[in-house]
Structure formats: C-alpha cells, structure tokens
Design a protein around this motif. Structure first.
Motif, PDB file in Angstrom:
ATOM      1  N   LYS B   2       0.586  -1.110   0.129  1.00  0.00           N
ATOM      2  CA  LYS B   2       0.048  -0.332   0.308  1.00  0.00           C
ATOM      3  C   LYS B   2       1.235   1.376   0.173  1.00  0.00           C
ATOM      4  O   LYS B   2       1.772   1.306   0.740  1.00  0.00           O
ATOM      5  CB  LYS B   2      -0.632   0.298   1.287  1.00  0.00           C
ATOM      6  N   GLN B   3       0.227   2.522  -0.383  1.00  0.00           N
ATOM      7  CA  GLN B   3       1.191   3.403  -0.862  1.00  0.00           C
ATOM      8  C   GLN B   3       0.705   4.430   0.278  1.00  0.00           C
ATOM      9  O   GLN B   3       0.110   4.348   1.252  1.00  0.00           O
ATOM     10  CB  GLN B   3       0.568   4.189  -1.549  1.00  0.00           C
ATOM     11  N   ILE B   4       1.815   4.717   1.394  1.00  0.00           N
ATOM     12  CA  ILE B   4       1.825   5.851   2.479  1.00  0.00           C
ATOM     13  C   ILE B   4       1.634   7.237   1.882  1.00  0.00           C
ATOM     14  O   ILE B   4       2.210   7.864   1.301  1.00  0.00           O
ATOM     15  CB  ILE B   4       3.096   5.723   3.095  1.00  0.00           C
ATOM     16  N   LEU B  34      -9.766   6.157  -1.037  1.00  0.00           N
ATOM     17  CA  LEU B  34      -8.874   5.723  -2.733  1.00  0.00           C
ATOM     18  C   LEU B  34      -7.819   4.756  -2.092  1.00  0.00           C
ATOM     19  O   LEU B  34      -7.516   3.663  -3.366  1.00  0.00           O
ATOM     20  CB  LEU B  34      -7.464   6.764  -2.516  1.00  0.00           C
ATOM     21  N   GLY B  35      -7.319   4.154  -1.158  1.00  0.00           N
ATOM     22  CA  GLY B  35      -6.947   3.047  -0.979  1.00  0.00           C
ATOM     23  C   GLY B  35      -5.763   3.331  -0.610  1.00  0.00           C
ATOM     24  O   GLY B  35      -3.941   2.440  -0.150  1.00  0.00           O
ATOM     25  N   PHE B  36      -4.979   4.303   0.014  1.00  0.00           N
ATOM     26  CA  PHE B  36      -3.448   5.250   0.879  1.00  0.00           C
ATOM     27  C   PHE B  36      -4.057   4.218   1.957  1.00  0.00           C
ATOM     28  O   PHE B  36      -4.690   4.370   2.509  1.00  0.00           O
ATOM     29  CB  PHE B  36      -3.669   6.121   0.806  1.00  0.00           C
ATOM     30  N   VAL B 166      -8.751  16.608  -8.574  1.00  0.00           N
ATOM     31  CA  VAL B 166      -6.554  16.096  -7.764  1.00  0.00           C
ATOM     32  C   VAL B 166      -6.909  14.416  -8.031  1.00  0.00           C
ATOM     33  O   VAL B 166      -6.551  13.551  -7.835  1.00  0.00           O
ATOM     34  CB  VAL B 166      -6.152  16.032  -5.925  1.00  0.00           C
ATOM     35  N   ARG B 167      -8.340  13.909  -7.345  1.00  0.00           N
ATOM     36  CA  ARG B 167      -8.570  12.943  -7.101  1.00  0.00           C
ATOM     37  C   ARG B 167      -8.366  11.643  -8.454  1.00  0.00           C
ATOM     38  O   ARG B 167      -8.188  10.610  -8.366  1.00  0.00           O
ATOM     39  CB  ARG B 167     -10.003  12.497  -6.266  1.00  0.00           C
ATOM     40  N   PRO B 168      -9.235  12.037  -9.226  1.00  0.00           N
ATOM     41  CA  PRO B 168      -8.975  11.261 -10.487  1.00  0.00           C
ATOM     42  C   PRO B 168      -7.626  11.360 -10.710  1.00  0.00           C
ATOM     43  O   PRO B 168      -6.677  10.650 -11.287  1.00  0.00           O
ATOM     44  CB  PRO B 168      -9.294  11.882 -11.770  1.00  0.00           C
ATOM     45  N   ASP B 175      -0.739   3.399  -8.037  1.00  0.00           N
ATOM     46  CA  ASP B 175      -1.678   1.845  -8.836  1.00  0.00           C
ATOM     47  C   ASP B 175      -2.618   1.829  -7.072  1.00  0.00           C
ATOM     48  O   ASP B 175      -2.268   0.657  -6.049  1.00  0.00           O
ATOM     49  CB  ASP B 175      -0.291   1.003  -9.176  1.00  0.00           C
ATOM     50  N   LEU B 176      -3.300   2.549  -7.265  1.00  0.00           N
ATOM     51  CA  LEU B 176      -4.036   1.963  -6.126  1.00  0.00           C
ATOM     52  C   LEU B 176      -5.134   1.021  -6.073  1.00  0.00           C
ATOM     53  O   LEU B 176      -5.600   1.430  -7.104  1.00  0.00           O
ATOM     54  CB  LEU B 176      -4.748   3.793  -5.777  1.00  0.00           C
TER      55      LEU B 176
END
Lengths: 406, 406
Positions: B2-4, B34-36, B166-168, B175-176
C-alpha cells in the motif's frame, strides 16, 4: 526567551479522518494564552514504532508537549509503552491509579475488566494526573529537553484535567509570561468591515490584533503581552469597541466573560423579569429552538405561509416595515408580554435557496416604550440565511436591552 | 504494497488553535477510500525554515502528501517559496495562472491587487491545479519519493479542487486499490447496542467494521477491500442491516447515497405529494427549523406551556400516549394535511436540564390509515435532548413512510 510547545495526538480515528482533532486546537489556544510559542501539531496512528520515533524527535526540539489519546485499556493503546521504550524507563505499577480505576467501576456497580489493570502501569519517573471523569489517569514526565504531558483523548476528560491540574502545574514549572486575550464579540458586521473600522487605529506596542469568524458572531481579538499596563489595556479595548460600534454585544476577558448573544439577552431578560412573544418567518423555528430553557419566552408562532403564499414574494419591500411594526404591537397586546418580536422578510423561495442572492429581513420589536425596528440583509446558503435571520432578530432585542436602539 | 500518505496543514491560525483543522480529517477520509495508508498529520505555522524542513522530511518517507494553506497573496503565504528552496527548483511565472487570477477579479469588477501576482509563481516542474472558486491556484509536483499536492486552505475551494481534479489524477498516477465504504445510517440505537446486535455475526475476510457516532445518527461502517465480490458485498450489507433492524434509515455507498434522515423523509414526502402538520413541545421549534425549504411542511405549532404549566410535570406517564394520539388526529383534521405529528413528553424542567436524567418522549403520527406512535427516552445535556426529540419525532414519520411501523 519564549518556551516552545507542541501538540501530539494519537489515534487511527484521527489519522484516518473519522474524528476531527478539535483537542489540538483547544490545547493550542490554552498554551498560547499561557505564553508558549506553538510550533507544531502532529497526529499518528496506534503504531509503536511511529510513536517511539516521534516522542524521541519532540524530546529534542520542544520544551513542552501535550499529548492526547492512547491511554485506554485496549491493545491499541500504546502510549505508556512507547514512552517507556523511548525514554528507557520501565513501567511501574501505580497503586493509587489502580485503586482509582477500581473505584470508578465500583461506583457504577460494575466489575473492573482485567484489561483496565494496564492503565495503572506508568513510566517510573512519571507524575500521575488524576482523572475524575474516566478510567484513564494521565501522567507527565521530563524526557530530554521536553516536559511531556499525557492526557486521555475524550475531550471532556482532557479539558477538565488540563484546566484543574495541568495548567497550574505548567504555570509553576515554566517561567511563563501569560498573555491576556480580550475578545470583542459582535454580530451584524463582517470581518473586513471591522478591519476597515480599525484601519486608522494605532495599536499600541505589545498588542496583537486578530479576528475569528464563527457561525454566530465575529470576534475581534486583542492579545495583550504579559505585563501590559492594566489601565492602558482598558483604554485600548474601549477605543476598539467604540470604533466597531453597537455591533459589539459582549466583551470577554476584560472583567468577566459576558457570553454569547443569547446569554447576554437571557441575562437581561431574567434580571428584569421581562417576557417575550415571538413570530418567526425566515428562521422557521430556529430562534425558538435557540431559546430552549428560557422561561421568559412565553409564546412562539411560526408562520410558514409568509414565504410561500403571501408576504415575501408579493409585497413591495417598502411595505414590510410598517406591517412588521403593526403585527408586533398586536402580538404584544394579545399575549400580554413585555416585548413582542416579529420577523418578516422579502425575497422569493428561489432567492432564499440561492447562495448568491440575499433576502431582506424586517424585524420589529414592540417594547413597553414603543416599537423599534431593523432592516438587514441575510446572505449565503439556505442554512446560513436561516441562522442569520434568527440571530439578527434576537439582536434587535439585545440592542434595546443594552440601550443601543436609535 | 500500500502507498503511504500524509496530510500537511500550514497556518498560524491552525497551530495556535484559532481554527480547528477539519481539512485534515476530510482529506484523510478521501485518501483512505482511495486505498492509501494514512500515516501522519502535521501542522506548522507560517515559518519558512519549518516548512522547508518538513517538506524535506516528508519527501523521504511518504508516497503522497496533500498540503493545504499558504497559497494566498500575502507575505505570510510561503508554500511555493519553501517548496522551491527545498526541492531546488526556481519559481516560474505561469501565464495561465496569472490570466485566471486577473479574470477572477475582472468578473467581480475589481482591480487585481499587485500582491496577487505572486500566486502565479509556481515551482518549475509543478503541474498547475486550477481553482474555479478563488484566486489561489493549487499545484502538484514530485519531490524525491513523494508526490506533493498543494491546495488552498479554504475548505470549499479545497474540496471541490480535490474532488474534480486531484482525485482522478491520483487514481491515474498511483497503483491504488480503492476500498469500498458502505455506511449503514441509523437513529434511535446506540453504538454499543449495535455492537451487541453484531456480536455473533461472522464478518467475512476483507471487511473491516467500524462505527461513527455523529450528533444526528450512528453510522455502522463496512470497509470492503478492493476486489471484494460484488454479490457477497450486497449479502453482507443486507445481513448487517437486518441485524441492526428498523433503526437503519439509509445505506450509503452500496448503490447511491441515500442521505440523512431529513433527506430520506423529504424524498418520500415530495415524491408522494404528502403534506404534514406538526406540533412540537420538547424540541421547541428545532424540528421545524430542520425542515427549512420543505414545502410539504404546512403548519407548525410550538407549545411552550407543555413543559411549564401543564402536561410534562403533572401528567402520569401512562396518560400521555392517548393524549398525543387524539391531538394528532385533531391536528390532521383541522389542517387538512395527509399527516399530523404530535410530540409530547414527560419530565420536569429540572429533569430536562439535568444531563444525568432522561425525559420520555411520546410521538404520535396521524396518517391516512390511522394513528401510529412511539415512546422513547432522550438523555444527556439540554441541547442533546432537544435534538434527539426533534429527530425521534421525524423518525416516526420515516418509519411510516418506509413501511416499518409495527
């Protein structure tokens, strides 16, 4: 040399955004008033490594750090353990803390869960901070440069512990020069208009000017440095209040707190045993709702038709002020109250909804000595207009009670 | 992996506590969905050295950081300068940004102050993020490990820029694996009671259960991991909703958002062209105030005497339900509406004020097919009881409209 302070908040619910961290703002205000220089807020989740790293960082750069959260009984409450590892101090059983937790459960006729035993384990050099409202005791200790204070994250517990125990302790241990904050609370005038009123005012040295726009009022804040002469302070506050004018309904911090608009009105109404009848249109019950618990409010009518079938749409604006006045006199006579407050407005339902359009409010107050009135605009989104309508009606009563009606 | 992500807020008003940093919580929620993995929030004041140090720190440890504040035209807005120094990139004049700022003023028939020119100076590699609602453009750039996004601190501008631009962009560049959050919104049941309802429920792997107690509702949150099978998700939500029962008034995130209690009621009332008359006692106008803009509300009465001279004090609790029912039928007949809702309560004025005492609410709803009613307690401080009284009355109407009245 001013002392540097930081705020540290712990909890997944804060870092993941489920809880807005209002503790940090409250604590910062308290520390600023005590005379600390606030440098940083940090929030991290319930992760032992992150906590240890942060305690170690802050210990090097701040003189004082107030930490909230992470003192509970569950496995994700890691504060004491992290402090113990970071500072190299073992956790020690605190018999008094344990007895207090047991008592907390006993008073509620409940058995203390075994998990709560953990809350009585404090780092060796820690000074315990008793919690009269919950199970988690706080604690404080010196770690390198920094005096760390650990408080529970529950706002009510945190605030009462800070006010009654931590604040006096900080005043004792630090060489602080507390500043004095005076707030001039106003309604019906915006921040930029106040700035204009004060544009040519020479603020004395040692005073900082600030503003805060809250939903129900605008506050003009004067922060006087420690040791600012008392008499000069009063003079400065009076001069600023005079420039802002009758919009100021209360001044907090000079003598005693005077409170919000409703408190100011309620105080006068109760003291003089006055009574009020009220007719709302634009605010649709919101002013009555705000007055919950106020015995001086004797009668409320909410007229829904005004904005729909009659009144607001059709009437030319010029006609509404006299109507409001007549209705106020009639309501006062009918209800046999000391005052009757009538709120009308012009503007269509579409105008009311449109955040870019204004509606015009016509407030009339029948008093023992005749009728007074105001005509004011309300702007912004639906709910904002409604709240303004409620407050500006109440403010007409405030102005009369404070002898500020023209 | 996962992305931090981190959140960074800039401004003296935040560090000194004049403003509660609600932006940080909102942005965190967005990034979690979003998966962060959210690791840290930091706030500092308008100090160039602190800003440079923090950007440099964050650049080493996070994959993404959303920063708010410090983009204004005044001398204490230092973000672009600090980024430029930290990352070694010169600030470059952005002609499009400048044209947008000029246009912003032109549309308002105002002359652009010279100070605003500064807002068009962006770090060389920056991607501009247009601001349709204010003068400050945002920007984003890669600095070491971290993709920094800079947005204005004004919440409305920040939110609309994040959502539309920003979101899009984040979904494209990272790679979320966005998680899916489903919220079951309920009223009239507490968090611990919901936990009990779900105690023996086996949550499938890949689902996280959480709760959020808001002033007007309790939300049961199911966070489904990315790729969780759609059909199984629906099954799980239905099973949880069934266990909580009729307290659930809306489910957000499964199909479309259903909204808050009033929105759910308003939707049904409007669709079916129903009308309502209302008598409030305990909530004293608050329910009417909540219904601002709802044309289906045709008549409001606020009875102040109930809690004072008659009713609440004197009546035995057993007598109130029939009174409420008769009054509801009378009100419906008199006002010729489809529904009439009457709220009565028992409990003295002292009970109402006492946060440790409850009052009992008796709601009766006259409907086209007879009268239905509820009897419920309201707890807590004055304002909390009032709000509960308003909501629980409205909830009786919701239950009838959703066919959930026994």
């Amino acid at each position: 040399m001013k002392q540097i302070a930081e705020i540290f908040s712990q909890g997944e619910e804060i870092v993941c955004g489920q809880t807005v961290d209002s503790n940090a703002a409250w604590l910062s205000q308290q520390l600023v008033e005590l005379g600390f220089t606030l440098k940083r807020h940090t929030a991290v989740g319930d992760n032992l490594e992150d906590l240890i790293a942060l305690f170690t960082e802050i210990a090097e750069r701040a003189d004082c750090c107030i930490c909230t959260g992470g003192l509970g009984p569950t496995s994700d409450d890691l504060t004491a353990e992290a402090v113990s590892i970071a500072s190299g101090q073992p956790l020690v059983f605190d018999a008094q803390a344990f007895a207090d937790i047991e008592q907390y459960y006993a008073r509620r006729n409940r058995v203390m869960p075994e998990a709560n035993r953990k809350q009585a384990m404090l780092p060796q050099s820690a000074l315990r901070i008793d919690n009269a409202y919950g199970t988690a005791p706080g604690f404080a200790l010196q770690f390198k440069r920094c005096w760390f204070v650990f408080l529970p994250g529950v706002p009510s517990e945190m605030k009462s512990m800070f006010t009654s125990l931590v604040r006096p302790q900080l005043l004792q241990s630090f060489d602080l020069q507390p500043e004095c904050l005076v707030s001039l609370r106003s309604i019906g005038i915006g921040e930029s208009a106040i700035q204009q009123c004060l544009a040519d005012f020479d603020l004395p040295d040692g005073v900082q000017l600030g503003f805060r726009a809250a939903p129900d009022e605008v506050q003009t804040k004067l922060l006087f440095s420690s040791g600012f002469p008392e008499q000069e302070k009063h003079g400065c506050v009076t001069a600023v209040a005079d420039r802002i004018g009758d919009y100021v309904f209360a001044i907090d911090g000079l003598n005693e707190a005077q409170g919000d608009l409703l408190e100011v009105v309620a105080d006068e109404m109760s003291k003089k045993h006055y009574t009020l009848a009220l007719l709302e249109t634009a605010s649709q019950g919101q002013l009555a709702a705000k007055c919950l618990g106020c015995d001086w409010l004797r009668r409320v009518e909410v007229n829904l038709d005004w904005g729909r079938n009659t009144g607001a749409d059709q009437a030319g604006a010029g006609d509404l002020q006299p109507i409001a006045k007549v209705w106020a006199e009639q309501l006062k006579a009918r209800e046999q109250t000391d005052f009757a407050l009538v709120q009308l407005y012009s503007g269509s339902a579409a105008d009311y909804r449109d955040k870019d359009k204004a509606i015009v409010l016509y407030n009339a107050l029948a008093t023992p000595g005749g009728v007074v009135s105001t005509q004011l605009n309300a702007h912004g989104p639906l709910k904002h207009k409604q709240n303004q309508a409620a407050l500006l009606a109440l403010d007409l009563l405030r102005r009369y009670l404070q002898d500020k009606c023209l």
